[in-house]
Scaffold this motif. Sequence first.
Motif, PDB file in Angstrom:
ATOM      1  N   ILE A 129      27.522  11.937  28.066  1.00 22.36           N
ATOM      2  CA  ILE A 129      28.465  10.874  27.715  1.00 22.36           C
ATOM      3  C   ILE A 129      27.734   9.645  27.171  1.00 22.36           C
ATOM      4  N   ARG A 130      26.451   9.539  27.481  1.00 24.31           N
ATOM      5  CA  ARG A 130      25.691   8.380  27.004  1.00 24.31           C
ATOM      6  C   ARG A 130      25.513   8.390  25.498  1.00 24.31           C
ATOM      7  N   GLY A 131      25.644   9.534  24.868  1.00 24.85           N
ATOM      8  CA  GLY A 131      25.538   9.618  23.419  1.00 24.85           C
ATOM      9  C   GLY A 131      26.816   9.219  22.703  1.00 24.85           C
ATOM     10  N   ALA A 132      27.912   9.071  23.445  1.00 19.14           N
ATOM     11  CA  ALA A 132      29.205   8.741  22.843  1.00 19.14           C
ATOM     12  C   ALA A 132      29.610   7.298  23.110  1.00 19.14           C
ATOM     13  N   THR A 133      28.656   6.425  23.356  1.00 13.11           N
ATOM     14  CA  THR A 133      28.994   5.047  23.699  1.00 13.11           C
ATOM     15  C   THR A 133      29.658   4.305  22.556  1.00 13.11           C
ATOM     16  N   GLN A 175      38.376   7.052  32.525  1.00 15.68           N
ATOM     17  CA  GLN A 175      38.200   5.616  32.723  1.00 15.68           C
ATOM     18  C   GLN A 175      36.883   5.391  33.446  1.00 15.68           C
ATOM     19  N   LEU A 176      36.013   4.599  32.819  1.00 12.43           N
ATOM     20  CA  LEU A 176      34.688   4.364  33.381  1.00 12.43           C
ATOM     21  C   LEU A 176      34.595   3.090  34.195  1.00 12.43           C
ATOM     22  N   GLY A 177      35.425   2.121  33.899  1.00 15.01           N
ATOM     23  CA  GLY A 177      35.310   0.881  34.649  1.00 15.01           C
ATOM     24  C   GLY A 177      36.309  -0.159  34.198  1.00 15.01           C
ATOM     25  N   VAL A 178      36.225  -1.300  34.881  1.00 18.50           N
ATOM     26  CA  VAL A 178      37.077  -2.444  34.593  1.00 18.50           C
ATOM     27  C   VAL A 178      36.166  -3.639  34.366  1.00 18.50           C
ATOM     28  N   VAL A 179      36.452  -4.425  33.326  1.00 16.89           N
ATOM     29  CA  VAL A 179      35.629  -5.574  32.973  1.00 16.89           C
ATOM     30  C   VAL A 179      36.535  -6.785  32.802  1.00 16.89           C
ATOM     31  N   VAL A 180      36.091  -7.921  33.325  1.00 17.39           N
ATOM     32  CA  VAL A 180      36.794  -9.183  33.130  1.00 17.39           C
ATOM     33  C   VAL A 180      35.955 -10.031  32.184  1.00 17.39           C
ATOM     34  N   ARG A 229      29.311  -7.359  28.571  1.00 19.50           N
ATOM     35  CA  ARG A 229      29.253  -7.365  30.032  1.00 19.50           C
ATOM     36  C   ARG A 229      29.233  -5.937  30.584  1.00 19.50           C
ATOM     37  N   PHE A 230      30.079  -5.061  30.031  1.00 18.19           N
ATOM     38  CA  PHE A 230      30.122  -3.679  30.512  1.00 18.19           C
ATOM     39  C   PHE A 230      28.806  -2.963  30.254  1.00 18.19           C
ATOM     40  N   PHE A 231      28.271  -3.052  29.024  1.00 17.81           N
ATOM     41  CA  PHE A 231      27.049  -2.314  28.707  1.00 17.81           C
ATOM     42  C   PHE A 231      25.832  -2.912  29.406  1.00 17.81           C
ATOM     43  N   ASP A 232      25.814  -4.225  29.641  1.00 19.23           N
ATOM     44  CA  ASP A 232      24.720  -4.801  30.439  1.00 19.23           C
ATOM     45  C   ASP A 232      24.725  -4.218  31.844  1.00 19.23           C
ATOM     46  N   TRP A 271      26.230  -1.443  32.766  1.00 19.89           N
ATOM     47  CA  TRP A 271      26.099   0.007  32.717  1.00 19.89           C
ATOM     48  C   TRP A 271      24.650   0.430  32.543  1.00 19.89           C
ATOM     49  N   THR A 272      23.882  -0.288  31.722  1.00 19.52           N
ATOM     50  CA  THR A 272      22.489   0.102  31.491  1.00 19.52           C
ATOM     51  C   THR A 272      21.598  -0.271  32.663  1.00 19.52           C
ATOM     52  N   THR A 273      21.906  -1.325  33.401  1.00 21.89           N
ATOM     53  CA  THR A 273      21.060  -1.690  34.539  1.00 21.89           C
ATOM     54  C   THR A 273      21.340  -0.821  35.751  1.00 21.89           C
ATOM     55  N   MET A 274      22.577  -0.352  35.908  1.00 17.73           N
ATOM     56  CA  MET A 274      22.917   0.459  37.080  1.00 17.73           C
ATOM     57  C   MET A 274      22.566   1.922  36.902  1.00 17.73           C
ATOM     58  N   ARG A 275      22.494   2.392  35.697  1.00 16.95           N
ATOM     59  CA  ARG A 275      22.357   3.827  35.458  1.00 16.95           C
ATOM     60  C   ARG A 275      20.900   4.225  35.288  1.00 16.95           C
ATOM     61  N   GLY A 276      20.525   5.223  36.039  1.00 23.43           N
ATOM     62  CA  GLY A 276      19.200   5.798  35.886  1.00 23.43           C
ATOM     63  C   GLY A 276      19.249   6.948  34.896  1.00 23.43           C
ATOM     64  N   LEU A 277      18.137   7.610  34.734  1.00 19.18           N
ATOM     65  CA  LEU A 277      18.087   8.724  33.795  1.00 19.18           C
ATOM     66  C   LEU A 277      18.847   9.936  34.299  1.00 19.18           C
ATOM     67  N   ASP A 278      19.007  10.066  35.623  1.00 15.09           N
ATOM     68  CA  ASP A 278      19.690  11.224  36.178  1.00 15.09           C
ATOM     69  C   ASP A 278      21.160  10.952  36.464  1.00 15.09           C
ATOM     70  N   PHE A 279      21.712   9.878  35.957  1.00 16.51           N
ATOM     71  CA  PHE A 279      23.097   9.506  36.224  1.00 16.51           C
ATOM     72  C   PHE A 279      24.055  10.365  35.411  1.00 16.51           C
TER      73      PHE A 279
END
Length: 171
Positions: free
Chosen positions: A15-19, A104-109, A119-122, A124-132
């Motif tokens: 799914i990371r390739g379809a951002t 649905q991946l998340g909610v952003v304000v 805000r979402f991609f910041d 998403w990239t900090t929380m996700r590891g390579l094995d996510f």
Amino acid sequence: MPVYTVHAPSADGDIRGATDRFVFVRDGFSFWAFVFGPLWLLYQRLWLAFAGYMMLSIVVEVMLSLLRASGGIRFAVMAVIALLMGLEAVSLRRWTLSRRKWRQLGVVVADDREAAERRFFDRWTTMRGLDFDPTTVDRGAPPPTRNGPRQPPQLPRGDIVGLFPQPGMPR
């Protein structure tokens, strides 16, 4: 501040390739759906919602003509339908995305769509590891319970559950 929900297409692979295909849907009243209801549905490619809207409009018009309603009542009824369309347009879009197997991946304000994306991609990239794997995220499971046989809660003997503390007490 506006609230956005983030939806991703159902991908069999990563799914990371379809951002670039992620959809940010803003929650709230949709002015354009209120003003141009059927055209907005067609523009958003909400075919089933469009068919339902047209069926509802036809049925309401037939009912109003059978009741010999005046022009003012017809206008008021159609204005209420347009108002409901403006209020529920975003829900119809989310429903269509989920029906098409979007996740649905998340909610952003955020203040606007661009800020929501940043805000979402910041986050998403900090929380996700390579094995996510985002398709395995559990969203709404009940809380864990203790292992063991399930027993109903024990009430003290002689007490009454309700408004009266003692049995036989005067009211």
